[in-house]
Design a protein around this motif. Structure first.
Motif, mmCIF file in Angstrom:
data_model
loop_
_atom_site.group_PDB
_atom_site.id
_atom_site.type_symbol
_atom_site.label_atom_id
_atom_site.label_comp_id
_atom_site.label_asym_id
_atom_site.label_seq_id
_atom_site.Cartn_x
_atom_site.Cartn_y
_atom_site.Cartn_z
ATOM 1 N N ASN A 74 34.296 51.434 -50.105
ATOM 2 C CA ASN A 74 35.392 50.473 -50.279
ATOM 3 C C ASN A 74 35.737 50.203 -51.731
ATOM 4 O O ASN A 74 36.653 49.449 -52.006
ATOM 5 C CB ASN A 74 35.041 49.160 -49.574
ATOM 6 C CG ASN A 74 35.081 49.333 -48.072
ATOM 7 O OD1 ASN A 74 35.857 50.128 -47.560
ATOM 8 N ND2 ASN A 74 34.218 48.613 -47.379
ATOM 9 N N SER B 161 35.997 58.766 -44.021
ATOM 10 C CA SER B 161 35.161 57.905 -44.860
ATOM 11 C C SER B 161 35.022 58.384 -46.297
ATOM 12 O O SER B 161 34.476 57.671 -47.130
ATOM 13 C CB SER B 161 33.764 57.792 -44.243
ATOM 14 O OG SER B 161 33.130 59.057 -44.278
ATOM 15 N N CYS C 91 23.253 51.447 -44.807
ATOM 16 C CA CYS C 91 24.645 51.449 -44.329
ATOM 17 C C CYS C 91 25.504 50.513 -45.174
ATOM 18 O O CYS C 91 26.635 50.864 -45.537
ATOM 19 C CB CYS C 91 24.717 51.025 -42.868
ATOM 20 S SG CYS C 91 24.139 52.292 -41.732
ATOM 21 N N ASP C 92 24.991 49.334 -45.453
ATOM 22 C CA ASP C 92 25.741 48.356 -46.237
ATOM 23 C C ASP C 92 26.049 48.916 -47.623
ATOM 24 O O ASP C 92 27.176 48.791 -48.119
ATOM 25 C CB ASP C 92 24.947 47.046 -46.328
ATOM 26 C CG ASP C 92 25.778 45.923 -46.898
ATOM 27 O OD1 ASP C 92 26.952 45.795 -46.493
ATOM 28 O OD2 ASP C 92 25.256 45.215 -47.784
ATOM 29 N N TRP D 84 28.808 51.564 -47.334
ATOM 30 C CA TRP D 84 30.106 50.947 -47.091
ATOM 31 C C TRP D 84 30.676 50.336 -48.365
ATOM 32 O O TRP D 84 31.857 50.399 -48.642
ATOM 33 C CB TRP D 84 30.050 49.885 -45.994
ATOM 34 C CG TRP D 84 30.132 50.501 -44.614
ATOM 35 C CD1 TRP D 84 29.158 50.564 -43.702
ATOM 36 C CD2 TRP D 84 31.281 51.146 -44.048
ATOM 37 N NE1 TRP D 84 29.589 51.211 -42.583
ATOM 38 C CE2 TRP D 84 30.911 51.598 -42.769
ATOM 39 C CE3 TRP D 84 32.580 51.403 -44.498
ATOM 40 C CZ2 TRP D 84 31.786 52.267 -41.917
ATOM 41 C CZ3 TRP D 84 33.456 52.063 -43.651
ATOM 42 C CH2 TRP D 84 33.041 52.493 -42.375
#
Length: 169
Positions: free
Chosen positions: A168, A120, A160-161, A164
């Motif tokens: 990305n 990650s 979490c969002d 992420w």
């Protein structure tokens, strides 16, 4: 009356003295004395020799006893040292077992953390449990982005969002 028994004793004494002198003047007696003197000297020499041998033996035994005492002291000190070494060895083995257990207990989480970071690109800070924080690392671009979320102000889904979305980019 008193003179007769005394006179008799003096006569007897004189007679005995004469016999003794004549005996001592005789050649056999002198040879016997010489022989006795030689035997005495030989016996004295043998006694002196035996005495010297015994003295040397005693000195040798005293040296051997001293040597044995020293060897015993050394052996006793080695026994104490061996017991102490065994005790220290046991302590070392116990310490190594404890360290091995600690390493194993830390190794799995470290490996998981390393895998998460590799997949990650996120390196979390686990020091402060009151907040969610860490770094996002992009090796290709050589960029490090710090993040920090307060779990009281932000819910789990939004946290979490957000992470992420940072990964990305």
């Amino acid at each position: 009356m008193g003179e007769t028994p005394r006179r008799f004793e003096v006569d007897k004494l004189i007679s005995f003295s004469d016999d003794l002198v004549s005996f001592l003047k005789g050649e056999k007696y002198i040879d016997g004395l010489r022989q006795s003197l030689e035997q005495f000297k030989a016996l004295q020499a043998q006694c002196d020799s035996d005495y010297d041998d015994v003295q040397r033996s005693l000195q040798d035994y005293e040296k051997k006893i001293q040597w044995c005492k020293q060897k015993t002291d050394v052996a006793l000190s080695e026994v104490v040292a061996d017991a102490e070494i065994e005790s220290l060895q046991e302590e070392l083995e116990e310490e190594l077992k404890r360290e091995n257990i600690q390493f194993k207990s830390l190794y799995v989480p470290m490996m998981k953390l390393s895998m998460y970071a590799s997949v990650s690109n996120v390196i979390p800070y686990l020091d402060d449990q009151s907040k969610i924080s860490g770094h996002i690392v992009e090796r290709d671009k050589k960029v490090v982005e710090k993040f920090e979320f307060d779990p009281i102000k932000t819910n789990v889904f939004d946290t979490c969002d957000s992470i992420w979305k940072m990964i990305n980019l």
